[in-house]
Write a protein that holds these residues in place. Structure first.
Motif, PDB file in Angstrom:
ATOM      1  N   ARG A  17      28.483  27.818   9.223  1.00 58.08           N
ATOM      2  CA  ARG A  17      27.219  28.424   9.623  1.00 58.08           C
ATOM      3  C   ARG A  17      27.392  29.902   9.979  1.00 58.08           C
ATOM      4  O   ARG A  17      26.558  30.740   9.622  1.00 58.08           O
ATOM      5  N   LEU A  18      28.478  30.224  10.674  1.00 54.51           N
ATOM      6  CA  LEU A  18      28.709  31.625  11.027  1.00 54.51           C
ATOM      7  C   LEU A  18      29.052  32.461   9.799  1.00 54.51           C
ATOM      8  O   LEU A  18      28.712  33.644   9.737  1.00 54.51           O
ATOM      9  N   LYS A  19      29.711  31.858   8.827  1.00 52.55           N
ATOM     10  CA  LYS A  19      30.004  32.585   7.586  1.00 52.55           C
ATOM     11  C   LYS A  19      28.726  32.914   6.823  1.00 52.55           C
ATOM     12  O   LYS A  19      28.716  33.825   5.982  1.00 52.55           O
ATOM     13  N   ALA A  20      27.634  32.201   7.112  1.00 49.56           N
ATOM     14  CA  ALA A  20      26.360  32.442   6.441  1.00 49.56           C
ATOM     15  C   ALA A  20      25.547  33.545   7.118  1.00 49.56           C
ATOM     16  O   ALA A  20      24.494  33.930   6.614  1.00 49.56           O
ATOM     17  N   VAL A  21      26.026  34.053   8.245  1.00 47.39           N
ATOM     18  CA  VAL A  21      25.319  35.126   8.960  1.00 47.39           C
ATOM     19  C   VAL A  21      25.722  36.461   8.347  1.00 47.39           C
ATOM     20  O   VAL A  21      26.871  36.889   8.451  1.00 47.39           O
ATOM     21  N   SER A  22      24.770  37.135   7.727  1.00 44.34           N
ATOM     22  CA  SER A  22      25.095  38.298   6.892  1.00 44.34           C
ATOM     23  C   SER A  22      25.684  39.461   7.683  1.00 44.34           C
ATOM     24  O   SER A  22      26.492  40.229   7.148  1.00 44.34           O
ATOM     25  N   SER A  23      25.320  39.613   8.941  1.00 40.13           N
ATOM     26  CA  SER A  23      25.790  40.762   9.722  1.00 40.13           C
ATOM     27  C   SER A  23      27.212  40.601  10.248  1.00 40.13           C
ATOM     28  O   SER A  23      27.830  41.583  10.675  1.00 40.13           O
ATOM     29  N   ILE A  24      27.725  39.378  10.251  1.00 43.91           N
ATOM     30  CA  ILE A  24      29.059  39.135  10.806  1.00 43.91           C
ATOM     31  C   ILE A  24      30.118  39.520   9.779  1.00 43.91           C
ATOM     32  O   ILE A  24      30.105  39.065   8.641  1.00 43.91           O
ATOM     33  N   ASP A  25      31.055  40.377  10.203  1.00 46.81           N
ATOM     34  CA  ASP A  25      32.118  40.851   9.313  1.00 46.81           C
ATOM     35  C   ASP A  25      33.367  39.967   9.364  1.00 46.81           C
ATOM     36  O   ASP A  25      34.088  39.864   8.372  1.00 46.81           O
ATOM     37  N   GLU A  26      33.634  39.369  10.525  1.00 42.77           N
ATOM     38  CA  GLU A  26      34.839  38.543  10.655  1.00 42.77           C
ATOM     39  C   GLU A  26      34.634  37.519  11.769  1.00 42.77           C
ATOM     40  O   GLU A  26      33.874  37.750  12.705  1.00 42.77           O
ATOM     41  N   ILE A  27      35.324  36.395  11.633  1.00 45.38           N
ATOM     42  CA  ILE A  27      35.263  35.319  12.625  1.00 45.38           C
ATOM     43  C   ILE A  27      36.660  35.130  13.202  1.00 45.38           C
ATOM     44  O   ILE A  27      37.637  35.064  12.462  1.00 45.38           O
ATOM     45  N   VAL A  28      36.730  35.041  14.535  1.00 47.25           N
ATOM     46  CA  VAL A  28      38.002  34.821  15.209  1.00 47.25           C
ATOM     47  C   VAL A  28      37.892  33.593  16.105  1.00 47.25           C
ATOM     48  O   VAL A  28      36.984  33.514  16.941  1.00 47.25           O
ATOM     49  N   LEU A  29      38.777  32.658  15.931  1.00 49.14           N
ATOM     50  CA  LEU A  29      38.858  31.510  16.820  1.00 49.14           C
ATOM     51  C   LEU A  29      39.662  31.917  18.049  1.00 49.14           C
ATOM     52  O   LEU A  29      40.839  32.279  17.939  1.00 49.14           O
ATOM     53  N   ALA A  30      39.036  31.878  19.206  1.00 46.49           N
ATOM     54  CA  ALA A  30      39.691  32.279  20.459  1.00 46.49           C
ATOM     55  C   ALA A  30      40.101  31.017  21.212  1.00 46.49           C
ATOM     56  O   ALA A  30      39.269  30.373  21.858  1.00 46.49           O
ATOM     57  N   THR A  31      41.369  30.671  21.115  1.00 40.96           N
ATOM     58  CA  THR A  31      41.857  29.462  21.760  1.00 40.96           C
ATOM     59  C   THR A  31      42.982  29.811  22.734  1.00 40.96           C
ATOM     60  O   THR A  31      43.303  30.991  22.930  1.00 40.96           O
ATOM     61  N   SER A  32      43.564  28.801  23.357  1.00 45.99           N
ATOM     62  CA  SER A  32      44.576  29.058  24.374  1.00 45.99           C
ATOM     63  C   SER A  32      45.977  29.002  23.779  1.00 45.99           C
ATOM     64  O   SER A  32      46.184  28.624  22.624  1.00 45.99           O
ATOM     65  N   THR A  33      46.938  29.349  24.612  1.00 47.52           N
ATOM     66  CA  THR A  33      48.339  29.297  24.197  1.00 47.52           C
ATOM     67  C   THR A  33      48.966  27.931  24.461  1.00 47.52           C
ATOM     68  O   THR A  33      50.157  27.743  24.203  1.00 47.52           O
ATOM     69  N   LEU A  34      48.184  26.979  24.935  1.00 44.56           N
ATOM     70  CA  LEU A  34      48.710  25.644  25.203  1.00 44.56           C
ATOM     71  C   LEU A  34      49.152  24.968  23.909  1.00 44.56           C
ATOM     72  O   LEU A  34      48.523  25.137  22.851  1.00 44.56           O
TER      73      LEU A  34
ATOM     74  N   VAL B  44      21.262  33.332  14.992  1.00 50.33           N
ATOM     75  CA  VAL B  44      22.391  34.208  15.269  1.00 50.33           C
ATOM     76  C   VAL B  44      22.116  35.594  14.703  1.00 50.33           C
ATOM     77  O   VAL B  44      22.291  36.618  15.382  1.00 50.33           O
ATOM     78  N   GLU B  45      21.660  35.641  13.460  1.00 52.34           N
ATOM     79  CA  GLU B  45      21.346  36.920  12.819  1.00 52.34           C
ATOM     80  C   GLU B  45      20.233  37.651  13.569  1.00 52.34           C
ATOM     81  O   GLU B  45      20.306  38.875  13.774  1.00 52.34           O
ATOM     82  N   GLN B  46      19.226  36.923  13.983  1.00 47.51           N
ATOM     83  CA  GLN B  46      18.116  37.542  14.702  1.00 47.51           C
ATOM     84  C   GLN B  46      18.589  38.152  16.017  1.00 47.51           C
ATOM     85  O   GLN B  46      18.168  39.253  16.391  1.00 47.51           O
ATOM     86  N   THR B  47      19.483  37.465  16.718  1.00 45.26           N
ATOM     87  CA  THR B  47      20.001  37.992  17.982  1.00 45.26           C
ATOM     88  C   THR B  47      20.782  39.283  17.750  1.00 45.26           C
ATOM     89  O   THR B  47      20.674  40.243  18.523  1.00 45.26           O
ATOM     90  N   ILE B  48      21.563  39.299  16.687  1.00 51.63           N
ATOM     91  CA  ILE B  48      22.310  40.518  16.348  1.00 51.63           C
ATOM     92  C   ILE B  48      21.353  41.672  16.061  1.00 51.63           C
ATOM     93  O   ILE B  48      21.547  42.801  16.531  1.00 51.63           O
ATOM     94  N   ARG B  49      20.297  41.399  15.305  1.00 53.67           N
ATOM     95  CA  ARG B  49      19.356  42.463  14.949  1.00 53.67           C
ATOM     96  C   ARG B  49      18.603  42.996  16.166  1.00 53.67           C
ATOM     97  O   ARG B  49      18.356  44.204  16.264  1.00 53.67           O
TER      98      ARG B  49
END
Length: 246
Positions: free
Chosen positions: A36-53, A109-114
Motif C-alpha cells: 500500500r505504501l509503495k502505491a503512494v506516489s509521493s513516497i520516494d523510499e520506505i524504511v522498516l524501523a525495527t529494534s536491534t533485538l 496517506v497521499e492526501q496527508t502528504i499533500r
C-alpha cells in the motif's frame, strides 16, 4: 525534498506476538502494508524501523525480501529509531506509519502528504482529530523538526510516542490537520492489528476485498462493514488505548 515512509515494527507484542508477520491471503500483514505504501506516489523510499533485538532479525530479513530499507535502533526510544531510519536514507520528510495498520488507505496517506506540503507545515496528521477509522493513521513531519524535537526532550513518553513533543508544542512546530468527510467518518471503528480478534476481522476484510483489489480503500471497508454488520461484533469489545498527547 526526499519523502521517506518509516514503518515502526517489532515482533514483540504482549497481546499478539509476531502480529506483523501473521498471514492473510497468502502474504504477511506487513507485506500488505508495504504494498500500500509503495502505491503512494509521493513516497520516494520506505524504511522498516525495527529494534536491534535478536527476535527482530526476521524483520530485517523481511525488508530484504520485499525490497525496502531497514534501520535497527532502540526498542524503547522509538523517536530516535524513526529519526535514525529517516537519516539513514537521506530523508527530508518523514511519513510515519505504524506496522499495525495493514489496510491503511494509500489515498489518505497521499492526501496527508499533500496537505503537509501545501500548508508548509512542520507536522501534519489525519489522526490527531479523531475522525477516520483507527488504522488509517498517518503523520508527516520534516526530519529537521523531528531532530529538533528529539534534542529538546528526554521524557520517556515523548521518546516512545514519536510525535508527542511536536504535537504538544504547536508554537514551535506548525501544524496542519485532516478531518474525515462524512462518508469516511467512523472514529470508533478499529482497523489496527492489536488483538487476536483484530486479526480475525482484518483477515476477513483482506480476503473479501483483496482478491479483486489489493489496494481497496477506506470507503470500500466501510461499505463492506455496513453490508455485513455482524462482522463488527468480531472486535467490537476491544478497548483501544489511543494515546493522544495533551
Amino acid at each position: 525534498m526526499k519523502i521517506v515512509a518509516t514503518i515502526e515494527a517489532r515482533m514483540g507484542s504482549t497481546r499478539l506476538p509476531g502480529k506483523v508477520l501473521l498471514p492473510a491471503l497468502g502474504r504477511p500483514m506487513l507485506a500488505h502494508l508495504v504494498r500500500r505504501l509503495k502505491a503512494v506516489s509521493s513516497i520516494d523510499e520506505i524504511v522498516l524501523a525495527t529494534s536491534t533485538l535478536e527476535a527482530d532479525d526476521v524483520l530485517a530479513d523481511f525488508a530484504k525480501k520485499y525490497g525496502i530499507a531497514v534501520f535497527r535502533g532502540s526498542e524503547e526510544d522509538v523517536m530516535g529509531r524513526v529519526l535514525g531510519a529517516a537519516e539513514s536514507v537521506g530523508g527530508d520528510i518523514v511519513v510515519e506509519i505504524t506496522g499495525d495498520c495493514p489496510v491503511i488507505d494509500p489515498d489518505l496517506v497521499e492526501q496527508t502528504i499533500r496537505v503537509f506540503l501545501r500548508n508548509n507545515a512542520a507536522y501534519a496528521a489525519n489522526s490527531y482529530i479523531s475522525s477516520y477509522p483507527d488504522g488509517m493513521d498517518t503523520q508527516v513531519f520534516t526530519v529537521d523538526a523531528l531532530r529538533m524535537s528529539a534534542s529538546m526532550t528526554d521524557d520517556p513518553l515523548d521518546r516512545e510516542h514519536v510525535s508527542r513533543h511536536m504535537v504538544n508544542n504547536p508554537d514551535l512546530f506548525k501544524h496542519a490537520y485532516l478531518i474525515a468527510p462524512p462518508s469516511l467518518h467512523w472514529p470508533g471503528l478499529g482497523l489496527t492489528l492489536d488483538e487476536p480478534a483484530d486479526y480475525q476481522l482484518l483477515t476477513k476484510l483482506i480476503e473479501h476485498l483483496g482478491k479483486d483489489d489489493p489496494l481497496f480503500g477506506c470507503g470500500a471497508i466501510i461499505d463492506t462493514l455496513k453490508n455485513n454488520p455482524e462482522w463488527l461484533g468480531i472486535n467490537d469489545d476491544i478497548s483501544r488505548t489511543n494515546v493522544r498527547p495533551q
